[in-house]
Enzyme design. Structure first.
Site, PDB file in Angstrom:
ATOM      1  N   CYS A 253      -7.389  -6.062  -1.350  1.00 21.13           N
ATOM      2  CA  CYS A 253      -5.890  -6.794  -1.307  1.00 21.13           C
ATOM      3  C   CYS A 253      -6.414  -8.117  -1.189  1.00 21.13           C
ATOM      4  O   CYS A 253      -7.455  -8.367  -0.276  1.00 21.13           O
ATOM      5  CB  CYS A 253      -5.118  -6.191  -0.278  1.00 21.13           C
ATOM      6  SG  CYS A 253      -4.394  -4.531  -0.878  1.00 21.13           S
TER       7      CYS A 253
ATOM      8  N   GLY B  25      -5.269  -5.402  -7.046  1.00 22.14           N
ATOM      9  CA  GLY B  25      -5.054  -3.949  -6.807  1.00 22.14           C
ATOM     10  C   GLY B  25      -4.914  -3.761  -5.358  1.00 22.14           C
ATOM     11  O   GLY B  25      -5.389  -4.503  -4.557  1.00 22.14           O
ATOM     12  N   CYS B  26      -4.678  -2.260  -4.806  1.00 21.76           N
ATOM     13  CA  CYS B  26      -4.502  -2.028  -3.469  1.00 21.76           C
ATOM     14  C   CYS B  26      -5.880  -1.714  -2.807  1.00 21.76           C
ATOM     15  O   CYS B  26      -5.784  -1.716  -1.509  1.00 21.76           O
ATOM     16  CB  CYS B  26      -3.484  -0.761  -3.635  1.00 21.76           C
ATOM     17  SG  CYS B  26      -4.140   0.608  -4.120  1.00 21.76           S
ATOM     18  N   GLY B  27      -6.868  -1.339  -3.508  1.00 22.53           N
ATOM     19  CA  GLY B  27      -7.887  -1.153  -2.919  1.00 22.53           C
ATOM     20  C   GLY B  27      -8.670  -2.493  -2.309  1.00 22.53           C
ATOM     21  O   GLY B  27      -9.356  -2.278  -1.176  1.00 22.53           O
TER      22      GLY B  27
ATOM     23  N   MET C 108       0.815  -1.161  -0.047  1.00 21.02           N
ATOM     24  CA  MET C 108      -0.105   0.095  -0.082  1.00 21.02           C
ATOM     25  C   MET C 108       0.844   1.181   0.259  1.00 21.02           C
ATOM     26  O   MET C 108       2.057   1.229   0.706  1.00 21.02           O
ATOM     27  CB  MET C 108      -0.699  -0.046   1.191  1.00 21.02           C
ATOM     28  CG  MET C 108      -1.467  -1.332   1.509  1.00 21.02           C
ATOM     29  SD  MET C 108      -2.706  -1.984   0.632  1.00 21.02           S
ATOM     30  CE  MET C 108      -3.983  -0.778   1.067  1.00 21.02           C
TER      31      MET C 108
END
Length: 277
Positions: A115, A111-113, A46
């Site tokens: 995880c 993606g980071c949103g 992140m």
């Protein structure tokens, strides 16, 4: 962690004001890659503010469903790698085994949103229902909660560039606050701080300085809070998810005004004139 790593640092700048240019200095928030590693394997990276990282690790582990209780974390080691920070989380053996099995079946990178998510179904996973409880809020308490959060944002006062997430308890005010360049990160840090302090999510309201997307509702529900208050607007999916979770969604809190999208019956409006068709 490197003791020189600061959440905010002063940087030189040139400023144009009223037609004149001068040299100056501005305090800006740091933003670095923060890796969460479990059992020696990186689970997610992140971009975040390098502060309150143990709270971040606990909150992230809770809201991503890796743990159900902070006690399932055996240890947290924070290793500054220079260009980023590796937060190494050691889990109790049964939990570590379950995460290993989950990772073995992951379909690919994420993606980071969201995880560690391998499917649309997991991204839209059922949320915990937190509707049962006694907490009610008055309209003036909602206004007070948002104002108190703003006043407590020390990092944002320096940088004017970070989000805040706070936990408001009626009669006590904002009892915990965390800040970060990312709104999800700020809320994860808050969840970790609240859980680590032994506070009950059902005793207070989560207050955030951002818009309300579905992930923010999911995280508040994991914490167990029946109220989510925000200065900006919600998405449709956030409203639908709050309805399913039993969360009262209050948004666009500006001054004395705000909008309620779910479970408005939990809020009293003393002194207000009713004009509802």
């Amino acid at each position: 962690m490197n003791p020189k790593r600061l959440a905010a640092v002063p940087v030189p700048e040139f400023v144009l004001r009223a037609g004149s240019v001068r040299s100056g200095e501005r305090v800006v928030s740091d933003e670095v890659p923060i890796a969460f590693s479990y059992g020696g394997t990186t689970h997610a990276v992140m971009m975040a503010t390098p502060a309150d990282l143990k709270d971040f690790a606990v909150g992230f582990s809770l809201t991503e469903g890796i743990i159900a209780d902070p006690a399932e974390i055996v240890g947290i080691d924070i290793v500054d790698e220079g260009r980023g920070i590796d937060v190494q989380v050691t889990l109790a053996e049964p939990v570590a085994d379950a995460l290993h099995a989950r990772r073995r079946h992951m379909a690919g990178p994420v993606g980071c949103g969201l995880c560690g998510i391998e499917s649309i179904e997991q991204a839209l996973r059922p949320v915990r229902f937190v509707g049962d409880g006694e907490l009610r809020l008055r309209s003036e308490e909602i206004v007070e909660a948002v104002r108190a959060l703003g006043a407590a944002q020390h990092l944002n006062r320096q940088t004017h560039a970070v989000h805040g997430a706070g936990f408001y308890v009626p009669g006590k005010g904002v009892v915990a606050i965390r800040e970060d360049v990312g709104r999800h990160n700020a809320l994860d840090k808050l969840c970790g701080a609240v859980a680590g302090a032994g506070l009950r999510g059902g005793d207070g309201a989560v207050v955030v300085t951002s818009r309300l997307s579905v992930e923010m509702v999911q995280k508040a529900a994991v914490l167990g809070s029946r109220f989510l208050l925000a200065v900006s607007a919600p998405t449709l999916l956030a409203i639908e998810t709050a309805e399913q979770a039993g969360v009262t969604l209050v948004a666009v809190v500006r001054g004395e005004d705000f909008e309620v999208f779910t479970y408005a019956d939990r809020i009293s409006f003393p002194g207000a004139v009713a004009d509802v068709a």
